[in-house]
Write a protein that holds these residues in place. Structure first.
Motif, PDB file in Angstrom:
ATOM      1  N   PRO A  94       0.832  -1.213   0.000  1.00 53.96           N
ATOM      2  CA  PRO A  94       0.000   0.000   0.000  1.00 53.96           C
ATOM      3  C   PRO A  94       0.861   1.254   0.000  1.00 53.96           C
ATOM      4  CG  PRO A  94       0.025  -1.002   2.169  1.00 53.96           C
ATOM      5  CD  PRO A  94       0.730  -1.963   1.250  1.00 53.96           C
ATOM      6  N   ALA A  95       0.360   2.269  -0.658  1.00 58.92           N
ATOM      7  CA  ALA A  95       1.096   3.535  -0.739  1.00 58.92           C
ATOM      8  C   ALA A  95       1.125   4.209   0.625  1.00 58.92           C
ATOM      9  CB  ALA A  95       0.448   4.447  -1.777  1.00 58.92           C
ATOM     10  N   ARG A  96       2.276   4.728   0.982  1.00 57.69           N
ATOM     11  CA  ARG A  96       2.448   5.429   2.251  1.00 57.69           C
ATOM     12  C   ARG A  96       2.934   6.839   1.963  1.00 57.69           C
ATOM     13  NH1 ARG A  96       5.340   0.980   6.286  1.00 57.69           N
ATOM     14  NH2 ARG A  96       3.710  -0.613   6.126  1.00 57.69           N
ATOM     15  N   GLU A 109       3.428  15.417   2.364  1.00 54.86           N
ATOM     16  CA  GLU A 109       3.292  14.991   0.976  1.00 54.86           C
ATOM     17  C   GLU A 109       1.827  15.020   0.562  1.00 54.86           C
ATOM     18  OE1 GLU A 109       4.676  11.213  -1.852  1.00 54.86           O
ATOM     19  OE2 GLU A 109       4.963  11.191   0.318  1.00 54.86           O
ATOM     20  N   ASN A 110       1.567  15.566  -0.616  1.00 54.42           N
ATOM     21  CA  ASN A 110       0.204  15.651  -1.125  1.00 54.42           C
ATOM     22  C   ASN A 110      -0.254  14.292  -1.649  1.00 54.42           C
ATOM     23  OD1 ASN A 110      -0.021  18.401  -0.611  1.00 54.42           O
ATOM     24  ND2 ASN A 110       0.904  18.945  -2.587  1.00 54.42           N
ATOM     25  N   SER A 149      -1.304  17.311  -8.729  1.00 55.70           N
ATOM     26  CA  SER A 149      -1.883  18.134  -9.782  1.00 55.70           C
ATOM     27  C   SER A 149      -1.152  17.949 -11.103  1.00 55.70           C
ATOM     28  CB  SER A 149      -1.856  19.609  -9.373  1.00 55.70           C
ATOM     29  OG  SER A 149      -0.518  20.012  -9.097  1.00 55.70           O
ATOM     30  N   GLU A 150       0.150  17.673 -11.036  1.00 52.25           N
ATOM     31  CA  GLU A 150       0.934  17.479 -12.256  1.00 52.25           C
ATOM     32  C   GLU A 150       2.084  16.544 -11.942  1.00 52.25           C
ATOM     33  OE1 GLU A 150       3.680  21.506 -11.719  1.00 52.25           O
ATOM     34  OE2 GLU A 150       2.163  21.395 -13.306  1.00 52.25           O
ATOM     35  N   PRO A 151       2.644  15.908 -12.969  1.00 50.31           N
ATOM     36  CA  PRO A 151       3.764  14.978 -12.728  1.00 50.31           C
ATOM     37  C   PRO A 151       4.963  15.690 -12.119  1.00 50.31           C
ATOM     38  CG  PRO A 151       2.835  14.652 -14.908  1.00 50.31           C
ATOM     39  CD  PRO A 151       2.219  15.912 -14.369  1.00 50.31           C
ATOM     40  N   ILE A 152       5.686  14.969 -11.271  1.00 46.93           N
ATOM     41  CA  ILE A 152       6.857  15.531 -10.599  1.00 46.93           C
ATOM     42  C   ILE A 152       8.049  15.460 -11.546  1.00 46.93           C
ATOM     43  CG2 ILE A 152       8.397  15.329  -8.617  1.00 46.93           C
ATOM     44  CD1 ILE A 152       6.130  14.072  -7.079  1.00 46.93           C
TER      45      ILE A 152
END
Length: 506
Positions: free
Chosen positions: A239-241, A246-247, A251-254
């Motif tokens: 699972p993502a942590r 951290e948002n 909104s846009e790719p990093i």
């Protein structure tokens, strides 16, 4: 009435020279003032002779351990029990012919004959004494007391004999079923033989090695996949942590590569947040500083900014607030600052001034030269106003290890300094001091570094440093973004909210 005590088990203390004897009374001679014991024990060891005789003058203390009941023979104690040194254990005295008697507790002891039963131990076995025996015992007590007073020794009754001096003093007690159950449970739990306890320690590592954790979890996952029930998510899916800053919704790719240099970098680094920081050549780095100085970022400003960033990093390496607080004035850290006669040395002197202002004991080493750079002269004038100490000889450096060594000896251009005697001497001192080393703006060529560093601090953009530079850190010296663009570098600051950040090799 002395014959009434025949068959009694007594303990006779004859002092330190003769010791303690225990046995059954076989004869008492009032005329010759002697007493004889059969099957005697001497200091807990069975005697080789079947009978011993004592004179009254040799006896210092006499204790009655057991009184025979009516109709009881002299063989009341089991022969096997006497051989084991437990006189009278298990001897049950029957009631008197007229059926009257008192119920008393008789001790059960598993110790050697010299151990005397205590009051707390008399709870396990019952004997019956008739009133006639108690009257005879009282008469014998008075007779023995008269005998001891005439011979000058003292007799002390044990708790059992004193409690049965008179029939009215005897309290009937019965052993209930509850006590028997508790005793059986105690025997079941604590009744193992001590000899059966193993002498070797339990091998925790060996038994832990028998457990194959990976195989067990694989078996659990296989079973859960077959049964369709999973409690830890799908296989091989984590699972993502997210961090607290951290948002979750992007909104846009990093974009991680925000710094692009005109030349192909020899080495790349990345920050803790994943931003890529490429290295630059020494020529491009020198050009960047020259353009920044032309636009107003003078050498004095750069030295001040470098000194502030280096001192902040050094204070963090020294322990930060845990070490530098008013409660730890007795743990004032010591820093040895090794500087050469060049601009790199001036950066080190600026760092030492800020460290000394933060209550750090700074020892500045700078060799004597006839003519010094103006930047070094200005920094030395400011450093002399602090509590720091300046030395010019290696002999004046401390013999004991310091908390931190800051290396500013090496320079990118003046390689001839490595052949000077003072340089070789101070390098040997630093390598033998065993203190961690922080290098400020070290050179690219590893051959030019005489001291192996644990940390290195780069300025603006890192150079392609080697393994001897240790862990690389980057500091912001205040170069504007358009200055980077002027030398052909597409630059976006990787520092975030900090002025010093760590870099990791990719």
């Amino acid at each position: 009435m002395a014959t009434d005590w025949l068959g009694s088990i007594v303990s006779i203390n004859c002092g330190e020279s003769l010791g303690v004897y225990q046995g059954r009374v076989s004869a008492v001679d009032q005329v010759s003032q002697t007493i004889s014991l059969t099957r005697p024990f001497h200091n807990g060891v069975k005697c080789l002779v079947p009978e011993v005789t004592f004179r009254a003058g040799d006896i210092t203390e006499l204790k009655i351990l057991e009184i025979p009941g009516p109709g009881d023979s002299r063989q009341c104690g089991d022969l096997q029990q006497m051989e084991m040194g437990i006189p009278g254990v298990g001897c049950q005295v029957g009631p008197s012919q007229n059926g009257t008697g008192k119920v008393l507790k008789k001790p059960i002891s598993s110790s050697a004959p010299q151990n005397i039963p205590r009051r707390t131990d008399m709870k396990n076995q019952d004997i019956i004494i008739s009133p006639q025996q108690q009257c005879s015992k009282s008469y014998m007590d008075r007779h023995v007391e008269t005998l001891t007073q005439s011979k000058g020794f003292r007799r002390r009754h044990n708790s059992w004999s004193s409690s049965s001096r008179h029939p009215n003093q005897v309290t009937p007690k019965k052993s209930g079923l509850k006590n028997g159950q508790m005793k059986s449970k105690d025997d079941e739990c604590f009744g193992d033989d001590i000899d059966e306890i193993p002498d070797t320690d339990f091998d925790f590592e060996g038994n832990l090695a028998l457990f194959d954790k990976a195989a067990v979890f694989e078996e659990i996952e296989t079973y859960e996949r077959k049964s369709g029930t999973r409690s830890r998510g799908t296989p091989n899916e984590k699972p993502a942590r997210y961090r607290h800053d951290e948002n979750i919704l992007e909104s846009e790719p990093i974009v991680y590569r925000r710094i692009v240099v005109p030349q192909n970098p020899n080495k790349e680094f990345c920050t803790d947040s994943g931003l890529v920081v490429p290295s630059v050549s020494y020529e491009l780095h020198k050009k960047l500083l020259s353009v920044a100085e032309k636009h107003g970022l003078t050498l004095e400003r750069r030295l001040e900014m470098t000194g502030v960033c280096a001192s902040q990093m050094a204070l963090s390496l020294l322990g930060g607030p845990n070490r530098l607080n008013p409660k730890n004035v007795h743990q004032r850290p010591t820093v040895a600052l090794l500087c050469g006669p060049h601009v790199k040395g001036a950066q080190g002197i600026s760092c030492g001034r800020h460290l000394s202002n933060h209550d750090v004991h700074v020892i500045l080493f700078l060799p004597n030269f006839v003519k010094m750079l103006e930047s070094i002269t200005n920094e030395l004038n400011l450093f002399s106003k602090t509590q720091g100490q300046q030395v010019s000889s290696v002999k004046d450096l401390p013999d004991t290890p310091v908390d931190l060594v800051i290396n500013c000896l090496d320079c990118h251009e003046n390689a001839f300094l490595r052949d000077q005697p003072w340089y070789k001497a101070v390098v040997d001192w630093a390598n033998q001091n065993r203190a961690p080393v922080l290098s400020i703006d070290p050179p690219i060529n590893e051959l030019e570094q005489g001291i192996d560093a644990k940390w290195s601090l780069a300025l603006g953009l890192p150079l392609p440093l080697g393994e001897r530079a240790g862990r690389v850190y980057l500091c912001d010296i205040g170069i504007p973004q358009k200055v980077f663009q002027e030398v052909g570098i597409n630059y976006h600051s990787p520092f975030g909210c900090k002025f010093v950040i760590p870099l990791h090799s990719t």
